[in-house]
Design a protein around this motif. Structure first.
Motif, short mmCIF file in Angstrom:
data_model
loop_
_atom_site.label_atom_id
_atom_site.label_comp_id
_atom_site.label_asym_id
_atom_site.label_seq_id
_atom_site.Cartn_x
_atom_site.Cartn_y
_atom_site.Cartn_z
N UNK A 64 16.62 5.37 -12.01
CA UNK A 64 17.86 5.80 -11.38
C UNK A 64 18.54 4.66 -10.62
N UNK A 65 17.84 3.54 -10.46
CA UNK A 65 18.37 2.44 -9.67
C UNK A 65 18.44 1.13 -10.44
N UNK A 66 17.32 0.72 -11.04
CA UNK A 66 17.26 -0.59 -11.67
C UNK A 66 18.00 -0.61 -13.00
N UNK A 67 18.41 -1.80 -13.36
CA UNK A 67 19.10 -1.99 -14.64
C UNK A 67 19.52 -3.43 -14.78
N UNK A 68 20.52 -3.66 -15.62
CA UNK A 68 21.02 -5.02 -15.79
C UNK A 68 22.51 -5.01 -16.07
N UNK A 69 23.13 -6.14 -15.79
CA UNK A 69 24.56 -6.30 -15.98
C UNK A 69 24.83 -6.88 -17.37
N UNK A 70 25.87 -6.37 -18.00
CA UNK A 70 26.39 -6.96 -19.23
C UNK A 70 27.62 -7.77 -18.85
N UNK A 71 27.58 -9.07 -19.10
CA UNK A 71 28.62 -9.97 -18.62
C UNK A 71 29.48 -10.49 -19.76
N UNK A 73 31.85 -13.61 -21.19
CA UNK A 73 31.50 -15.04 -21.17
C UNK A 73 31.91 -15.78 -19.90
N UNK A 74 33.05 -15.46 -19.32
CA UNK A 74 33.52 -16.22 -18.15
C UNK A 74 33.12 -15.61 -16.82
N UNK A 75 32.25 -14.61 -16.84
CA UNK A 75 31.87 -13.93 -15.60
C UNK A 75 30.70 -14.67 -14.94
N UNK A 76 30.88 -15.19 -13.70
CA UNK A 76 29.76 -15.84 -13.00
C UNK A 76 28.82 -14.79 -12.40
N UNK A 77 27.60 -15.19 -12.08
CA UNK A 77 26.67 -14.28 -11.41
C UNK A 77 26.86 -14.29 -9.90
N UNK A 78 27.55 -15.31 -9.38
CA UNK A 78 27.88 -15.37 -7.95
C UNK A 78 29.30 -15.90 -7.80
N UNK A 79 30.00 -15.42 -6.76
CA UNK A 79 31.35 -15.89 -6.47
C UNK A 79 31.72 -15.50 -5.05
N UNK A 80 32.78 -16.11 -4.51
CA UNK A 80 33.23 -15.87 -3.15
C UNK A 80 34.51 -15.06 -3.14
N UNK A 81 34.64 -14.20 -2.13
CA UNK A 81 35.91 -13.51 -1.89
C UNK A 81 36.29 -13.67 -0.43
N UNK A 82 37.58 -13.53 -0.15
CA UNK A 82 38.10 -13.63 1.20
C UNK A 82 38.28 -12.25 1.82
N UNK A 83 38.13 -12.21 3.13
CA UNK A 83 38.37 -10.99 3.91
C UNK A 83 39.16 -11.40 5.13
N UNK A 84 40.37 -10.89 5.27
CA UNK A 84 41.23 -11.28 6.38
C UNK A 84 42.02 -10.07 6.86
N UNK A 98 23.15 -7.91 -8.52
CA UNK A 98 21.73 -7.60 -8.34
C UNK A 98 21.25 -6.62 -9.41
N UNK A 99 19.93 -6.54 -9.54
CA UNK A 99 19.34 -5.63 -10.52
C UNK A 99 19.35 -4.18 -10.06
N UNK A 100 19.94 -3.91 -8.86
CA UNK A 100 20.04 -2.55 -8.33
C UNK A 100 21.49 -2.10 -8.24
N UNK A 101 22.37 -2.71 -9.07
CA UNK A 101 23.79 -2.39 -9.19
C UNK A 101 24.64 -2.91 -8.02
#
Length: 294
Positions: A64-71, A73-84, A98-101
């Motif tokens: 009910x929790x674990x799984x995997x992401x289908x990406x 080609x241009x999708x990174x596994x990490x990235x930054x966003x701004x909050x203002x 993460x492997x927990x969605x």
């Protein structure tokens, strides 16, 4: 008073659609599709719009929790966003798949981050002490720190604290105290030591484990945790936030608990539900909260 809180307009985040036990979100420039057990209705948008997602989470068979992401080609596994925010709060968050969605951020907490930032600035203490328990990747921690607080950030998972530290550095902040501890044990010790805080933040899971296998079960532990929290608050100068995301855990439970444990704060207390609304204006419930300041 029973309130409903939702996220203010935020350029780097949007709930685009939700339904069929899924949600479609935009974090920065990337679209993500992932499970959402509360979204029991039909989606607003056609399937072709959901298929534009740069990453989609698929549960593992039998989990009910674990799984995997289908990406894509241009999708990174990490990235930054701004909050203002207009009140001056500026942060950056590192997101990851993460492997927990989860992605390392709960955007629906935006109204609480703003509350924490503004209430920290209103404390009479020159250097307000703020304790963030079950602190995860530290958005609430950084909101308090950006407002000038002396912040203790506690989570039982070391890797999560490393992630929170990355967010702190990306936000050009420093000075947070990091603890890998069992929350209940730490709070009991703090009460015995006579410690006082001008701010206390709780965002406990339904179920969890401490670093040494200590068991946390929300319905069994929350009453004691709130009682201990009451003893830690500076009686003359404090704010308090508790947020719960547990299916079936009504805000009326928080009403009963906080009325009994914090009777003096009932007149200034806010209590209710937190939600996100999508482009079709459906409201996706994502937890219950209680907060107050004196």
């Amino acid at each position: 008073m029973y309130d409903f809180l939702t996220t203010s307009p935020w350029p780097d985040y949007e709930l685009i659609d939700c339904g069929n036990f899924q949600k479609l979100e935009r974090f920065g420039k990337y679209l993500l599709a992932r499970p959402e057990p509360q979204a029991i209705w039909d989606p607003h948008l056609p399937l072709k719009e959901w298929e534009k997602a740069d990453a989609a989470f698929a549960r593992a068979p039998g989990s009910t929790e674990k799984g995997q992401w289908r990406l894509k080609p241009d999708m990174p596994e990490q990235w930054l966003i701004d909050y203002q925010r207009p009140d001056g709060l500026k942060l950056k968050f590192r997101l990851g798949l993460s492997s927990f969605k989860h992605v390392g951020l709960f955007p629906e907490q935006d109204p609480n981050w703003q509350f924490i930032y503004n209430q920290t600035r209103q404390r009479r203490a020159k250097l307000p002490r703020v304790l963030n328990l079950f602190a995860y990747t530290g958005a609430a921690t950084l909101a308090a720190r950006a407002a000038g607080a002396d912040v203790t950030h506690l989570d039982s998972v070391k890797q999560v604290n490393f992630w929170a530290r990355d967010n702190m550095e990306a936000s050009q902040l420093d000075g947070v105290r990091w603890l890998v501890e069992d929350a209940m044990k730490y709070v009991r010790r703090e009460v015995k030591r006579g410690s006082k805080y001008q701010g206390l933040i709780l965002d406990p899971p339904a179920y969890g484990r401490g670093p040494n296998g200590e068991k946390w079960q929300l319905e069994d532990e929350l009453n004691e945790m709130l009682k201990l929290s009451q003893q830690l608050l500076d009686p003359e100068d404090h704010f308090f936030v508790v947020n719960l995301y547990s299916l079936g855990f009504s805000a009326l439970i928080l009403d009963n608990l906080t009325t009994a444990i914090f009777p003096g704060e009932k007149a200034v207390r806010e209590l209710g539900e937190i939600y996100l609304h999508d482009a079709g204006q459906r409201k996706l419930p994502l937890g219950t909260f209680c907060r107050f300041a004196v």
